[in-house]
Design a protein around this motif. Structure first.
Motif, PDB file in Angstrom:
ATOM      1  N   ASP A 149      66.164 -98.167  40.730  1.00  0.00           N
ATOM      2  CA  ASP A 149      66.775 -96.823  40.677  1.00  0.00           C
ATOM      3  C   ASP A 149      67.460 -96.539  39.284  1.00  0.00           C
ATOM      4  O   ASP A 149      67.781 -97.400  38.808  1.00  0.00           O
ATOM      5  CB  ASP A 149      67.332 -96.030  41.904  1.00  0.00           C
ATOM      6  N   ARG A 150      67.505 -95.201  38.971  1.00  0.00           N
ATOM      7  CA  ARG A 150      68.357 -94.944  37.702  1.00  0.00           C
ATOM      8  C   ARG A 150      69.836 -94.982  37.942  1.00  0.00           C
ATOM      9  O   ARG A 150      70.426 -95.220  36.918  1.00  0.00           O
ATOM     10  CB  ARG A 150      68.093 -93.524  37.582  1.00  0.00           C
ATOM     11  N   LEU A 167      62.635 -95.876  39.934  1.00  0.00           N
ATOM     12  CA  LEU A 167      61.892 -96.258  38.579  1.00  0.00           C
ATOM     13  C   LEU A 167      60.593 -97.020  38.993  1.00  0.00           C
ATOM     14  O   LEU A 167      59.609 -96.552  38.565  1.00  0.00           O
ATOM     15  CB  LEU A 167      62.882 -96.897  37.693  1.00  0.00           C
ATOM     16  N   VAL A 168      61.034 -98.310  39.499  1.00  0.00           N
ATOM     17  CA  VAL A 168      59.672 -98.884  39.831  1.00  0.00           C
ATOM     18  C   VAL A 168      59.993 -99.747  41.054  1.00  0.00           C
ATOM     19  O   VAL A 168      61.310-100.094  41.496  1.00  0.00           O
ATOM     20  CB  VAL A 168      59.392-100.031  38.583  1.00  0.00           C
ATOM     21  N   PRO A 194      72.394-105.778  40.311  1.00  0.00           N
ATOM     22  CA  PRO A 194      72.372-105.029  39.110  1.00  0.00           C
ATOM     23  C   PRO A 194      71.016-104.894  38.377  1.00  0.00           C
ATOM     24  O   PRO A 194      70.517-106.130  38.057  1.00  0.00           O
ATOM     25  CB  PRO A 194      73.512-105.519  38.422  1.00  0.00           C
ATOM     26  N   ALA A 195      70.813-103.834  38.069  1.00  0.00           N
ATOM     27  CA  ALA A 195      69.300-103.872  37.316  1.00  0.00           C
ATOM     28  C   ALA A 195      69.493-102.652  36.293  1.00  0.00           C
ATOM     29  O   ALA A 195      69.305-101.281  36.831  1.00  0.00           O
ATOM     30  CB  ALA A 195      68.135-103.561  38.144  1.00  0.00           C
ATOM     31  N   HIS A 196      69.748-102.546  35.044  1.00  0.00           N
ATOM     32  CA  HIS A 196      69.622-101.558  34.097  1.00  0.00           C
ATOM     33  C   HIS A 196      68.516-101.232  33.408  1.00  0.00           C
ATOM     34  O   HIS A 196      67.915-102.255  32.979  1.00  0.00           O
ATOM     35  CB  HIS A 196      70.860-101.788  33.154  1.00  0.00           C
ATOM     36  N   SER A 254      64.883-102.831  29.485  1.00  0.00           N
ATOM     37  CA  SER A 254      64.753-102.295  28.179  1.00  0.00           C
ATOM     38  C   SER A 254      65.432-103.011  27.194  1.00  0.00           C
ATOM     39  O   SER A 254      65.153-103.161  26.004  1.00  0.00           O
ATOM     40  CB  SER A 254      65.111-100.929  27.964  1.00  0.00           C
ATOM     41  N   ASP A 255      66.444-104.108  27.577  1.00  0.00           N
ATOM     42  CA  ASP A 255      67.092-104.713  26.628  1.00  0.00           C
ATOM     43  C   ASP A 255      66.407-106.286  25.956  1.00  0.00           C
ATOM     44  O   ASP A 255      67.121-106.943  25.399  1.00  0.00           O
ATOM     45  CB  ASP A 255      68.594-105.149  26.900  1.00  0.00           C
TER      46      ASP A 255
END
Length: 325
Positions: free
Chosen positions: A132-133, A116-117, A152-154, A173-174
């Motif tokens: 990542d996803r 993702l980034v 952890p990275a959601h 995004s949260d």
């Protein structure tokens, strides 16, 4: 008697009509089933041919460890011979490329469902962090790819690394930001309170974190107990965001506007751009003197403007401007 004959005749006509309609429906259904079966056979045959070609190509093309230039040349040759556009697909495996040679420095063996980034530290510390996803953020050595830590990275949207390589952070995004120590793996969660979080930036020493979202941004100091400073920026989402290396000034842009804010008071110091498409990206020079911002709705209509902080901010076009097409 005539009415009886008429009723019989009507009954026969209706029965014949129903019979004809049912027959047509059954025939149409049979034809549709035949067509579906033929379509399925064709798809299976095409899939089989594709798999056969893929197997042949995998044997004919250079291996994954071959130089990128060799892989591209071979793929281009087979694309021309088969008259079929093809490209290398490494979306599910993180890799690092040498920009000077195009060679692959390292490649992650485990699939990551797409990166993702990512963000790099300064060259001296040789670190990179990526999300990542699969919901994981991985801290690695840039040159060797050695995996140091996993976090952890959601739904990670944006990442930043301090220049000294000690701290990194990302926005989710949260509405929460995660601030980590690259040295000991400590994690501090920051509830930004922002809507539609979009951007994040760190000062050079990593002591100040800035997050941008809809209609505003926040300034946080995770290493000390200072309260979070909210800064309203008006309508629109803060897409372009960069804090100066010394952590005193913030460049924030979105909704056709770019402004400079005081990181300690939240006061807007200057408006550098108005009524433009963007801005989309902003960055400071290492010494904090120059600020570069990119805006534009398309590659054919884009512009990069550079400001010198020693000159009056009211006339950015007189400082320096470079168009990119």
């Amino acid at each position: 008697m005539r009415s009886l004959y008429l009723r019989i005749w009507v009954t026969v006509v209706v029965a014949l009509g129903l019979y004809a309609a049912v027959s047509v429906w059954l025939m149409q259904r049979h034809m549709d089933q035949r067509m579906d079966q033929e379509r399925q056979r064709a798809e299976v045959a095409m899939q089989g041919r594709a798999e056969a070609w893929a197997e042949l190509l995998s044997k004919a093309l250079p291996g994954a460890k071959a130089p990128a230039s060799e892989q591209r040349a071979a793929l281009q040759e087979w694309s021309s011979r088969l008259r079929l556009p093809m490209a290398l697909d490494d979306a599910n495996h993180a890799c690092m490329l040498d920009t000077s040679t195009g060679a692959i420095l390292w490649k992650d063996d485990a699939p990551s469902e797409g990166m993702l980034v990512a963000a790099f530290s300064g060259a001296a510390s040789d670190l990179v962090i990526s999300a990542d996803r699969s919901g994981a953020a991985k801290l690695r050595r840039t040159r060797s790819g050695e995996l140091l830590r996993t976090f952890p990275a959601h739904d990670c949207i944006s990442m930043a690394f301090s220049a000294d390589g000690v701290h990194a952070a990302w926005i989710q995004s949260d509405g929460k930001a995660q601030y980590i120590s690259a040295a000991d793996g400590g994690v501090v969660s920051i509830n930004t309170g922002l809507q539609e979080t979009w951007s994040i930036s760190l000062s050079s020493d990593g002591s100040t974190v800035v997050c941008g979202g809809r209609a505003g941004l926040i300034v946080a100091h995770p290493a000390r107990s200072a309260p979070i400073l909210p800064i309203p920026t008006g309508d629109g989402i803060v897409v372009a965001l960069a804090i100066s290396p010394d952590g005193t000034r913030i460049a924030a842009g979105g909704n056709k506007r770019l402004g400079i804010f005081d990181a300690n008071t939240g006061q807007e110091i200057a408006v550098l751009r108005e009524n433009v498409n963007g801005p989309n990206l902003a960055t400071w020079s290492d010494d904090g003197r120059y600020l570069a911002a990119a805006d534009g709705a398309s590659p054919d209509n884009s512009e990069v403007v550079i400001w010198d902080s020693l000159l009056p901010p009211q006339q950015p076009a007189a400082n320096a401007a470079t168009k990119s097409r």
